[in-house]
Design a protein around this motif. Structure first.
Motif, PDB file in Angstrom:
ATOM      1  N   LYS A 114      25.132  71.143  38.911  1.00  0.00           N
ATOM      2  CA  LYS A 114      25.837  70.952  38.556  1.00  0.00           C
ATOM      3  C   LYS A 114      26.334  72.134  37.356  1.00  0.00           C
ATOM      4  O   LYS A 114      27.626  72.750  37.843  1.00  0.00           O
ATOM      5  CB  LYS A 114      26.021  69.650  37.132  1.00  0.00           C
ATOM      6  CG  LYS A 114      27.957  69.374  36.571  1.00  0.00           C
ATOM      7  CD  LYS A 114      28.058  67.963  36.384  1.00  0.00           C
ATOM      8  CE  LYS A 114      28.916  67.956  35.587  1.00  0.00           C
ATOM      9  NZ  LYS A 114      29.608  67.763  34.762  1.00  0.00           N
ATOM     10  N   LYS A 115      25.310  72.843  36.812  1.00  0.00           N
ATOM     11  CA  LYS A 115      25.916  74.003  35.965  1.00  0.00           C
ATOM     12  C   LYS A 115      26.433  75.439  37.185  1.00  0.00           C
ATOM     13  O   LYS A 115      27.285  75.779  36.572  1.00  0.00           O
ATOM     14  CB  LYS A 115      24.653  74.261  35.526  1.00  0.00           C
ATOM     15  CG  LYS A 115      24.881  74.751  34.308  1.00  0.00           C
ATOM     16  CD  LYS A 115      23.583  75.479  33.626  1.00  0.00           C
ATOM     17  CE  LYS A 115      23.450  76.203  32.943  1.00  0.00           C
ATOM     18  NZ  LYS A 115      22.575  77.021  32.595  1.00  0.00           N
ATOM     19  N   GLU A 116      26.139  74.917  38.101  1.00  0.00           N
ATOM     20  CA  GLU A 116      26.325  76.271  38.848  1.00  0.00           C
ATOM     21  C   GLU A 116      27.672  76.201  39.603  1.00  0.00           C
ATOM     22  O   GLU A 116      27.950  76.680  39.687  1.00  0.00           O
ATOM     23  CB  GLU A 116      25.545  76.231  40.800  1.00  0.00           C
ATOM     24  CG  GLU A 116      23.496  76.971  39.682  1.00  0.00           C
ATOM     25  CD  GLU A 116      22.247  76.697  40.953  1.00  0.00           C
ATOM     26  OE1 GLU A 116      23.012  76.460  42.258  1.00  0.00           O
ATOM     27  OE2 GLU A 116      21.161  76.041  40.707  1.00  0.00           O
ATOM     28  N   ALA A 117      28.393  74.689  40.075  1.00  0.00           N
ATOM     29  CA  ALA A 117      29.273  74.299  40.783  1.00  0.00           C
ATOM     30  C   ALA A 117      30.201  74.388  39.776  1.00  0.00           C
ATOM     31  O   ALA A 117      31.096  75.227  40.373  1.00  0.00           O
ATOM     32  CB  ALA A 117      28.601  72.431  40.606  1.00  0.00           C
ATOM     33  N   VAL A 118      29.420  74.253  38.608  1.00  0.00           N
ATOM     34  CA  VAL A 118      31.261  74.401  37.559  1.00  0.00           C
ATOM     35  C   VAL A 118      31.345  76.478  37.944  1.00  0.00           C
ATOM     36  O   VAL A 118      32.292  76.166  37.062  1.00  0.00           O
ATOM     37  CB  VAL A 118      30.616  73.747  36.130  1.00  0.00           C
ATOM     38  CG1 VAL A 118      31.270  74.547  35.063  1.00  0.00           C
ATOM     39  CG2 VAL A 118      30.768  72.283  36.018  1.00  0.00           C
ATOM     40  N   SER A 119      30.071  76.783  37.449  1.00  0.00           N
ATOM     41  CA  SER A 119      30.597  78.081  37.721  1.00  0.00           C
ATOM     42  C   SER A 119      31.401  78.721  38.663  1.00  0.00           C
ATOM     43  O   SER A 119      32.019  79.725  38.644  1.00  0.00           O
ATOM     44  CB  SER A 119      29.132  78.819  37.636  1.00  0.00           C
ATOM     45  OG  SER A 119      28.288  79.185  38.136  1.00  0.00           O
ATOM     46  N   ARG A 120      30.851  77.734  39.491  1.00  0.00           N
ATOM     47  CA  ARG A 120      31.613  78.784  41.332  1.00  0.00           C
ATOM     48  C   ARG A 120      32.902  77.790  40.153  1.00  0.00           C
ATOM     49  O   ARG A 120      33.941  78.493  41.442  1.00  0.00           O
ATOM     50  CB  ARG A 120      30.468  77.716  42.312  1.00  0.00           C
ATOM     51  CG  ARG A 120      31.555  77.996  43.981  1.00  0.00           C
ATOM     52  CD  ARG A 120      31.140  79.339  44.555  1.00  0.00           C
ATOM     53  NE  ARG A 120      31.939  78.752  45.649  1.00  0.00           N
ATOM     54  CZ  ARG A 120      32.356  80.665  45.753  1.00  0.00           C
ATOM     55  NH1 ARG A 120      33.443  80.788  45.372  1.00  0.00           N
ATOM     56  NH2 ARG A 120      33.342  79.954  47.038  1.00  0.00           N
ATOM     57  N   ALA A 121      33.533  76.945  40.845  1.00  0.00           N
ATOM     58  CA  ALA A 121      34.860  76.539  40.867  1.00  0.00           C
ATOM     59  C   ALA A 121      35.487  77.006  39.894  1.00  0.00           C
ATOM     60  O   ALA A 121      36.745  77.365  39.564  1.00  0.00           O
ATOM     61  CB  ALA A 121      34.357  74.677  40.260  1.00  0.00           C
ATOM     62  N   ARG A 122      34.872  77.503  38.629  1.00  0.00           N
ATOM     63  CA  ARG A 122      35.770  78.666  37.573  1.00  0.00           C
ATOM     64  C   ARG A 122      36.050  79.495  38.064  1.00  0.00           C
ATOM     65  O   ARG A 122      37.328  80.056  37.739  1.00  0.00           O
ATOM     66  CB  ARG A 122      34.896  79.091  36.503  1.00  0.00           C
ATOM     67  CG  ARG A 122      35.055  77.325  35.361  1.00  0.00           C
ATOM     68  CD  ARG A 122      34.731  78.240  34.133  1.00  0.00           C
ATOM     69  NE  ARG A 122      34.664  77.126  32.873  1.00  0.00           N
ATOM     70  CZ  ARG A 122      33.232  76.414  33.124  1.00  0.00           C
ATOM     71  NH1 ARG A 122      31.999  76.622  32.213  1.00  0.00           N
ATOM     72  NH2 ARG A 122      33.816  75.176  32.132  1.00  0.00           N
ATOM     73  N   GLU A 123      35.212  80.274  39.057  1.00  0.00           N
ATOM     74  CA  GLU A 123      35.510  81.296  39.335  1.00  0.00           C
ATOM     75  C   GLU A 123      37.176  81.328  40.402  1.00  0.00           C
ATOM     76  O   GLU A 123      37.341  81.305  40.519  1.00  0.00           O
ATOM     77  CB  GLU A 123      33.861  81.894  39.949  1.00  0.00           C
ATOM     78  CG  GLU A 123      34.291  82.764  41.240  1.00  0.00           C
ATOM     79  CD  GLU A 123      33.091  83.507  42.154  1.00  0.00           C
ATOM     80  OE1 GLU A 123      32.714  83.636  42.926  1.00  0.00           O
ATOM     81  OE2 GLU A 123      31.974  82.564  41.613  1.00  0.00           O
ATOM     82  N   LEU A 124      36.663  80.403  41.054  1.00  0.00           N
ATOM     83  CA  LEU A 124      38.096  79.745  42.300  1.00  0.00           C
ATOM     84  C   LEU A 124      39.090  79.963  41.264  1.00  0.00           C
ATOM     85  O   LEU A 124      39.582  80.468  42.066  1.00  0.00           O
ATOM     86  CB  LEU A 124      37.227  78.939  43.071  1.00  0.00           C
ATOM     87  CG  LEU A 124      36.167  78.636  44.481  1.00  0.00           C
ATOM     88  CD1 LEU A 124      35.342  77.547  44.910  1.00  0.00           C
ATOM     89  CD2 LEU A 124      36.755  79.376  45.708  1.00  0.00           C
ATOM     90  N   LEU A 125      38.999  78.971  40.700  1.00  0.00           N
ATOM     91  CA  LEU A 125      39.934  78.682  39.696  1.00  0.00           C
ATOM     92  C   LEU A 125      40.838  79.855  39.303  1.00  0.00           C
ATOM     93  O   LEU A 125      42.026  80.483  38.995  1.00  0.00           O
ATOM     94  CB  LEU A 125      40.213  77.530  38.904  1.00  0.00           C
ATOM     95  CG  LEU A 125      39.703  76.169  38.788  1.00  0.00           C
ATOM     96  CD1 LEU A 125      39.316  75.758  37.838  1.00  0.00           C
ATOM     97  CD2 LEU A 125      40.995  75.603  39.752  1.00  0.00           C
ATOM     98  N   ARG A 126      39.786  80.984  39.002  1.00  0.00           N
ATOM     99  CA  ARG A 126      40.160  82.353  38.694  1.00  0.00           C
ATOM    100  C   ARG A 126      40.996  83.028  39.853  1.00  0.00           C
ATOM    101  O   ARG A 126      42.167  83.455  39.774  1.00  0.00           O
ATOM    102  CB  ARG A 126      38.986  83.055  38.514  1.00  0.00           C
ATOM    103  CG  ARG A 126      39.546  83.946  37.133  1.00  0.00           C
ATOM    104  CD  ARG A 126      38.313  84.829  36.498  1.00  0.00           C
ATOM    105  NE  ARG A 126      37.251  85.203  36.851  1.00  0.00           N
ATOM    106  CZ  ARG A 126      36.043  83.816  36.809  1.00  0.00           C
ATOM    107  NH1 ARG A 126      36.172  82.778  35.799  1.00  0.00           N
ATOM    108  NH2 ARG A 126      34.879  84.346  37.144  1.00  0.00           N
ATOM    109  N   ILE A 127      40.563  82.849  41.069  1.00  0.00           N
ATOM    110  CA  ILE A 127      40.966  83.461  42.389  1.00  0.00           C
ATOM    111  C   ILE A 127      42.024  82.450  42.174  1.00  0.00           C
ATOM    112  O   ILE A 127      43.712  83.567  42.855  1.00  0.00           O
ATOM    113  CB  ILE A 127      39.914  83.347  43.324  1.00  0.00           C
ATOM    114  CG1 ILE A 127      38.940  83.789  43.403  1.00  0.00           C
ATOM    115  CG2 ILE A 127      41.024  83.595  45.076  1.00  0.00           C
ATOM    116  CD1 ILE A 127      38.170  83.865  44.339  1.00  0.00           C
TER     117      ILE A 127
END
Lengths: 333, 221
Positions: A114-127
């Motif tokens: 979950k933690k990794e997923a959330v940080s990856r998702a944040r990165e994508l939302l930034r894009i």
């Protein structure tokens, strides 16, 4: 990247067989933005659904990176689908999940913590420029924002291809442009191969490198956007180029010359120079041009003057590197 | 009214809650899988299987067609087998579950039908397995509608449980029947009926309030 070989898809509707796609072969190359254009009912959505086997072709093969998806087992197919992102006209977000949980969905499928997923998702939302909407629900977003979330979600598993099925058809022109720029950015910066399905020439003009024109389940012509825009060979191609747009250029009952702007600098006053240099009094029959990031796109239809003047126009346009096409009067074809 | 009767009514309320709550839980444990099967094996489901769909649908229709009082009596041997007795609150749970599970299955089926086909298609395109679609998309997206179904199921089972009072079931229904009907104590009957009305009202209103809070489709900015 994706190679379709002799794809045919028929549907059985109340005992009748309807052929949506008829013997289509296409090759989409790695890194390109490939457009498939046609009027509604042409079979383009069915064709794109065959690329990730949302529709199982009745006949033919779908190769992804050299692997035949039709022959793949169901587990294998699911793994390939994780490498083929897809976005839709109706966005298809999970309504009961927040924006960030939507982007996390494909990451849950691959078993990311979950933690990794959330940080990856944040990165994508930034894009996709939606960092501030992380905890909103889809119902609180505009159409353009929803499509950005869908794009972020489609990109989560680092796909090699992104299929866009009428992704901008439900959006207004300004939002459309924003979403298209984002798709272009993804292609350039992340190297994702993109397949765009649309009925709007504008979309193809703005981002595609090559395009296939579809009609009644058949690909009528394939070529670079420039070629098809300058010199459409098929009937459908011609219709789409001339009037497939809401801001259509009317065809004329007089002989005309169609001057095509396909990305030359919009800072150069080409049309004014054309008149000044040739000294011909031009009569504009219709026009549809647009400035997209400093480049001019679109076309101007002028009445064809006498042969001597036309020759001057030809010379000038050739010299300036502007495409054109001489059209016969409508009905005198 | 004497204290004995008031105590009796309190006990009836407790028994009714016990029967209805446990029955609802079991009805859902059986009804959700059945509803999922009905949905996914349907023509537009993720795993169409016509024969299975028709078979499950047929069995559900048969059970739903039988009037509850008849069902109650007809399955007495089965009730004894499961609960060890045919009298009292615990025994009543068996027919309540048998009667409610098919009804719950149909409500679950219709809730799942409301989930947008496009969203399911998107989940498929992302490489979801059938199980993942069932858990993370169908059931998760249908949550508010399933909860509405839960409220309806609870109040319907409450109604059934009162009927069970006629054949030796427990709870408020038994009190209404034994005191009000057989002994002509109209006041006791009216009180139990009033209590049932209040329970239904409270559950219906509170349930719908919670559902509205749960549903993220409603615009709240």
């Amino acid at each position: 990247m994706i190679r379709l070989e002799n794809i045919t898809k028929t549907f059985k509707v109340k005992g009748n067989e309807i052929t949506a796609v008829k013997d289509v072969s296409l090759h989409i190359k790695k890194g390109e933005i490939f457009g498939i254009i046609g009027f509604s009912g042409a079979g383009k959505s069915t064709l794109v659904r065959c690329m990730n086997l949302l529709e199982l072709p009745t006949a033919g093969s779908v190769f992804f990176d050299g692997h035949d998806l039709v022959k793949a087992g169901s587990k294998e197919l699911r793994d390939y689908r994780k490498k083929i992102g897809m976005i839709f006209q109706q966005f298809n977000l999970l309504e009961q999940r927040t924006v960030i949980a939507n982007v996390c969905y494909p990451l849950e499928l691959i078993g990311l913590r979950k933690k990794e997923a959330v940080s990856r998702a944040r990165e994508l939302l930034r894009i996709v420029d939606l960092s501030d909407k992380e905890l909103s629900y889809p119902s609180q977003l505009s159409g353009g924002q929803k499509q950005r979330v869908a794009i972020a979600r489609a990109l989560a598993t680092n796909p090699e291809v992104l299929l866009c099925d009428e992704a901008t058809s439900a959006l207004d022109p300004l939002t459309t442009r924003g979403v298209l720029s984002l798709i272009e950015k993804i292609n350039k910066e992340l190297g994702v191969t993109i397949v765009v399905i649309t009925h709007e020439m504008k979309v193809v003009e703005q981002i595609c490198s090559r395009v296939a024109v579809m009609n009644k389940g058949v690909v009528e012509e394939t070529g670079t956007v420039k070629d098809i825009f300058l010199n459409p060979k098929s009937d459908t191609g011609r219709k789409l180029v001339l009037s497939g747009d809401d801001k259509s250029v009317p065809q004329s009952d007089k002989e005309t010359i169609r001057i095509v702007f396909d990305g030359i600098s919009s800072y150069e006053p080409v049309f004014a120079n054309l008149i000044l240099e040739t000294g011909v009094k031009l009569n504009i029959m219709g026009a549809n041009t647009e400035d997209i990031g400093g480049s001019a796109y679109g076309q101007i239809l002028i009445e064809r003057p006498d042969e001597a003047s036309t020759e001057l126009i030809r010379k000038y346009l050739n010299k300036a590197g502007v495409g054109f096409e001489e059209l016969p009067a409508l009905g005198k074809k | 009214m004497n204290e004995q009767i008031i105590g009796l009514i309190w006990q009836g309320i407790a028994e009714t809650f016990y029967m209805v709550t446990v029955s609802t839980v079991f009805a859902y444990l059986i009804g959700i899988p059945l509803g999922v099967i009905l949905n996914i094996t349907g023509t537009n489901g993720i795993r169409p299987a016509r024969a299975l769909n028709l078979a499950v649908g047929f069995i559900i229709n048969v059970i739903r067609s039988v009037p509850f009082l008849i069902l109650l009596v007809a399955i007495l041997p089965f009730t004894r087998l499961i609960a060890g007795t045919t009298i009292g609150s615990t025994a009543t749970i068996v027919p309540l579950v048998v009667a409610a599970a098919p009804f719950v299955a149909r409500m679950v089926e219709s809730s799942l039908k409301e989930v947008d086909a496009g969203v399911i298609e998107a989940a498929k395109a992302m490489g979801s397995s059938d199980w993942q679609i069932i858990w993370k998309v169908l059931l998760a997206e249908a949550r508010p509608s399933l909860a509405v179904g839960g409220v309806i199921a609870f109040t319907t089972i409450l109604g059934y449980s009162a009927m069970a009072g006629f054949v030796g079931g427990g709870g408020l229904g038994a009190i209404a029947v034994n005191y009000g009907y057989y002994r002509y104590k109209t006041d006791v009957m009216l009180i139990t009926v009033a209590v049932l009305v209040i329970i239904v009202q409270v559950f219906q209103e509170a349930g719908i309030y919670i559902v509205n809070r749960l549903d993220k489709r409603i615009n709240k900015s």
